[in-house]
Enzyme design. Structure first.
Site, PDB file in Angstrom:
ATOM      1  N   GLY A  60      -9.827  -6.303 -12.676  1.00 13.49           N
ATOM      2  CA  GLY A  60      -9.176  -5.528 -11.620  1.00 13.49           C
ATOM      3  C   GLY A  60      -8.183  -6.390 -10.850  1.00 13.49           C
ATOM      4  O   GLY A  60      -7.963  -7.562 -11.170  1.00 13.49           O
ATOM      5  N   TYR A 102     -15.940   1.286  -8.317  1.00 17.87           N
ATOM      6  CA  TYR A 102     -15.327   2.549  -8.755  1.00 17.87           C
ATOM      7  C   TYR A 102     -14.305   2.858  -7.677  1.00 17.87           C
ATOM      8  O   TYR A 102     -14.665   3.255  -6.566  1.00 17.87           O
ATOM      9  CB  TYR A 102     -16.402   3.630  -8.838  1.00 17.87           C
ATOM     10  CG  TYR A 102     -15.950   4.938  -9.444  1.00 17.87           C
ATOM     11  CD1 TYR A 102     -16.384   5.311 -10.712  1.00 17.87           C
ATOM     12  CD2 TYR A 102     -15.108   5.810  -8.761  1.00 17.87           C
ATOM     13  CE1 TYR A 102     -15.991   6.521 -11.283  1.00 17.87           C
ATOM     14  CE2 TYR A 102     -14.708   7.015  -9.327  1.00 17.87           C
ATOM     15  CZ  TYR A 102     -15.152   7.363 -10.577  1.00 17.87           C
ATOM     16  OH  TYR A 102     -14.767   8.556 -11.144  1.00 17.87           O
ATOM     17  N   TYR A 160     -15.951   8.343  -2.196  1.00 20.70           N
ATOM     18  CA  TYR A 160     -15.701   6.898  -2.359  1.00 20.70           C
ATOM     19  C   TYR A 160     -16.228   6.114  -1.144  1.00 20.70           C
ATOM     20  O   TYR A 160     -17.004   5.172  -1.290  1.00 20.70           O
ATOM     21  CB  TYR A 160     -14.198   6.659  -2.559  1.00 20.70           C
ATOM     22  CG  TYR A 160     -13.788   5.204  -2.509  1.00 20.70           C
ATOM     23  CD1 TYR A 160     -14.158   4.312  -3.518  1.00 20.70           C
ATOM     24  CD2 TYR A 160     -13.037   4.710  -1.440  1.00 20.70           C
ATOM     25  CE1 TYR A 160     -13.779   2.979  -3.458  1.00 20.70           C
ATOM     26  CE2 TYR A 160     -12.657   3.390  -1.378  1.00 20.70           C
ATOM     27  CZ  TYR A 160     -13.025   2.520  -2.387  1.00 20.70           C
ATOM     28  OH  TYR A 160     -12.662   1.195  -2.326  1.00 20.70           O
TER      29      TYR A 160
HETATM   30  N1  LIG Z   1      -7.631  -0.872  -4.187  1.00 22.18           N
HETATM   31  C1  LIG Z   1      -7.649  -0.668  -2.873  1.00 22.18           C
HETATM   32  O1  LIG Z   1      -6.678  -0.196  -2.263  1.00 22.18           O
HETATM   33  C2  LIG Z   1      -8.886  -1.047  -2.094  1.00 22.18           C
HETATM   34  C3  LIG Z   1      -8.921  -0.735  -0.718  1.00 22.18           C
HETATM   35  C4  LIG Z   1     -10.056  -1.098   0.017  1.00 22.18           C
HETATM   36  C5  LIG Z   1     -11.106  -1.746  -0.605  1.00 22.18           C
HETATM   37  N2  LIG Z   1     -11.049  -2.015  -1.938  1.00 22.18           N
HETATM   38  C6  LIG Z   1     -12.189  -2.696  -2.566  1.00 22.18           C
HETATM   39  O2  LIG Z   1     -11.734  -3.951  -3.040  1.00 22.18           O
HETATM   40  C7  LIG Z   1     -12.477  -4.312  -4.214  1.00 22.18           C
HETATM   41  C8  LIG Z   1     -11.519  -4.699  -5.313  1.00 22.18           C
HETATM   42  O3  LIG Z   1     -10.669  -3.596  -5.583  1.00 22.18           O
HETATM   43  P1  LIG Z   1      -9.594  -3.620  -6.762  1.00 22.18           P
HETATM   44  O4  LIG Z   1      -8.416  -2.857  -6.283  1.00 22.18           O
HETATM   45  O5  LIG Z   1      -9.427  -5.010  -7.282  1.00 22.18           O
HETATM   46  O6  LIG Z   1     -10.362  -2.718  -7.841  1.00 22.18           O
HETATM   47  P2  LIG Z   1      -9.940  -2.411  -9.350  1.00 22.18           P
HETATM   48  O7  LIG Z   1      -8.569  -2.939  -9.618  1.00 22.18           O
HETATM   49  O8  LIG Z   1     -10.241  -0.974  -9.582  1.00 22.18           O
HETATM   50  O9  LIG Z   1     -10.957  -3.316 -10.174  1.00 22.18           O
HETATM   51  C9  LIG Z   1     -12.326  -3.020 -10.274  1.00 22.18           C
HETATM   52  C10 LIG Z   1     -12.813  -3.561 -11.597  1.00 22.18           C
HETATM   53  O10 LIG Z   1     -14.216  -3.312 -11.697  1.00 22.18           O
HETATM   54  C11 LIG Z   1     -14.466  -2.830 -13.008  1.00 22.18           C
HETATM   55  N3  LIG Z   1     -15.726  -2.107 -13.068  1.00 22.18           N
HETATM   56  C12 LIG Z   1     -15.956  -0.788 -12.848  1.00 22.18           C
HETATM   57  N4  LIG Z   1     -17.251  -0.486 -13.073  1.00 22.18           N
HETATM   58  C13 LIG Z   1     -17.855  -1.645 -13.430  1.00 22.18           C
HETATM   59  C14 LIG Z   1     -19.191  -1.971 -13.811  1.00 22.18           C
HETATM   60  N5  LIG Z   1     -20.138  -1.041 -13.867  1.00 22.18           N
HETATM   61  N6  LIG Z   1     -19.474  -3.267 -14.133  1.00 22.18           N
HETATM   62  C15 LIG Z   1     -18.498  -4.209 -14.096  1.00 22.18           C
HETATM   63  N7  LIG Z   1     -17.224  -3.955 -13.751  1.00 22.18           N
HETATM   64  C16 LIG Z   1     -16.897  -2.680 -13.411  1.00 22.18           C
HETATM   65  C17 LIG Z   1     -13.273  -1.950 -13.294  1.00 22.18           C
HETATM   66  O11 LIG Z   1     -13.180  -1.621 -14.662  1.00 22.18           O
HETATM   67  P3  LIG Z   1     -12.455  -0.203 -15.037  1.00 22.18           P
HETATM   68  O12 LIG Z   1     -11.067  -0.289 -14.512  1.00 22.18           O
HETATM   69  O13 LIG Z   1     -12.553  -0.191 -16.536  1.00 22.18           O
HETATM   70  O14 LIG Z   1     -13.274   0.855 -14.368  1.00 22.18           O
HETATM   71  C18 LIG Z   1     -12.146  -2.865 -12.813  1.00 22.18           C
HETATM   72  O15 LIG Z   1     -11.770  -3.804 -13.792  1.00 22.18           O
HETATM   73  C19 LIG Z   1     -13.373  -3.118  -4.528  1.00 22.18           C
HETATM   74  O16 LIG Z   1     -14.656  -3.356  -3.999  1.00 22.18           O
HETATM   75  C20 LIG Z   1     -12.730  -1.974  -3.772  1.00 22.18           C
HETATM   76  O17 LIG Z   1     -13.672  -0.988  -3.421  1.00 22.18           O
HETATM   77  C21 LIG Z   1      -9.961  -1.691  -2.696  1.00 22.18           C
END
Ligand SMILES: NC(=O)c1ccc[n+]([C@@H]2O[C@H](COP(=O)([O-])OP(=O)(O)OC[C@H]3O[C@@H](n4cnc5c(N)ncnc54)[C@H](OP(=O)(O)O)[C@@H]3O)[C@@H](O)[C@H]2O)c1
Length: 283
Positions: free
Chosen positions: A10, A62, A122
């Site tokens: 991610g 997720y 979410y």
């Molecule tokens: N993106 C935002 O704007 C945002 C805002 C606030 C907080 N956050 C938090 O910040 C953190 C990082 O976000 P991010 O944007 O880097 O997320 P991301 O790009 O969606 O990456 C999450 C990764 O986790 C993987 N994953 C999903 N289910 C899994 C499982 N069961 N076991 C192992 N890996 C799994 C996903 O694979 P798949 O892609 O194949 O599902 C993806 O590679 C998360 O906790 C998110 O909730 C994000």
């Protein structure tokens, strides 16, 4: 330390991999679903034991806000139940959560102690994950962040660059206020916690500094990308067909993080400039 990083494919996981090169004293185990599914408790236990893991940094989640509304069971499994699994391994855990635990109805930056009231599946599952983790592992560190983007993965910055090149006109909402956060800066914050002399458990808020609307953010993205043929105009949230409610004001107060770790945090525009340079390099 032996550090397990989950969800490494991610945005944040990739930035952790980049920054880990500057912290070579640790041994890193970068995993995503194919190597380690965090919902598989047996696999997690075996991985942690076999590799003598000292610390889990959970970047897995997720994160599709709209899809989560229709697939609550999967969101719950990954964002909540898995945290119980990670928290029960007898090792330190650093977890990442979200501004979506708040309602977004406030007009002042949210502190860690402010009442939570998630409005989406979410946000609800992420909040449950925080609680499940702290129940198993009271000395966990949780960093709540918001509006993440990176040169890795799909995100708002890349979408706006694409749309800016494709369209002559674009309406972007100006009644949602928050702080765009460069995932590389969040990775830096995670290493700040890891490298701190003392482990300081608790919930912290971390984003870049400053605030803006998605409209302002888009103007900055287009300016830095040299896109001048697309007219961006401000629209209201009600004019955009959101499937899921979005917080109107989701600014996080980072005072606790800055005081505890004695750091200052870059402004979001500074983060965006650095991200855009990376995008140019990789283009
Ligand atoms: N993106 C935002 O704007 C945002 C805002 C606030 C907080 N956050 C938090 O910040 C953190 C990082 O976000 P991010 O944007 O880097 O997320 P991301 O790009 O969606 O990456 C999450 C990764 O986790 C993987 N994953 C999903 N289910 C899994 C499982 N069961 N076991 C192992 N890996 C799994 C996903 O694979 P798949 O892609 O194949 O599902 C993806 O590679 C998360 O906790 C998110 O909730 C994000």
């Amino acid at each position: 330390m032996n550090i397990l990083i989950t969800g490494c494919n991610g945005q944040l996981g990739n930035e952790m991999r980049v920054l880990s090169a500057s912290h070579p004293k640790h041994t890193y185990f970068f995993t995503d679903i194919p190597e380690l599914d965090i919902t598989d408790s047996k696999a997690v236990k075996s991985f942690v034991t076999t590799n003598a893991i000292d610390l889990i940094v959970n970047c897995a989640a997720y994160t599709n806000v709209d899809k989560a509304e229709e697939d609550e069971a999967t969101a719950l499994k990954i964002n909540a139940n898995a945290l119980s699994v990670l928290g029960s391994q007898g090792v330190r855990v650093l977890h990442v959560s979200t501004d979506y635990v708040f309602s977004g109805d406030e007009h002042l930056p949210c502190r860690e102690t402010d009442p939570v009231a998630p409005r989406t599946v979410y946000g609800t599952t992420k909040l449950r994950g925080e609680k499940m983790l702290l129940a198993e592992c009271p000395d966990a560190v949780i960093l709540r962040t918001a509006w993440l983007y990176s040169s890795f993965g799909n995100n708002f910055v890349k979408t706006m660059i694409r749309l800016g090149k494709e369209k002559k006109e674009l309406g972007v909402v100006f009644d949602q206020i928050g702080t765009p956060t460069y995932a590389a800066d969040l990775a830096w914050a995670i290493f700040t916690v890891i490298e701190s002399k003392v482990w300081r458990p608790g919930i912290y808020h971390f984003t870049n500094e400053g605030v803006c609307s998605w409209y302002d953010f888009t103007l900055a993205i287009h300016e830095l990308a040299g896109i001048d043929q697309c007219h961006v105009h401000p629209i209201l949230s009600e004019e955009y067909a959101y499937k899921t409610p979005r917080p109107h004001y989701s600014v996080l107060d980072k005072t606790k993080f800055k005081k505890t770790f004695d750091v200052s945090i870059p402004h979001w525009l500074d983060g965006l400039r650095r991200c855009m340079k990376q995008l140019t390099v990789s283009d």
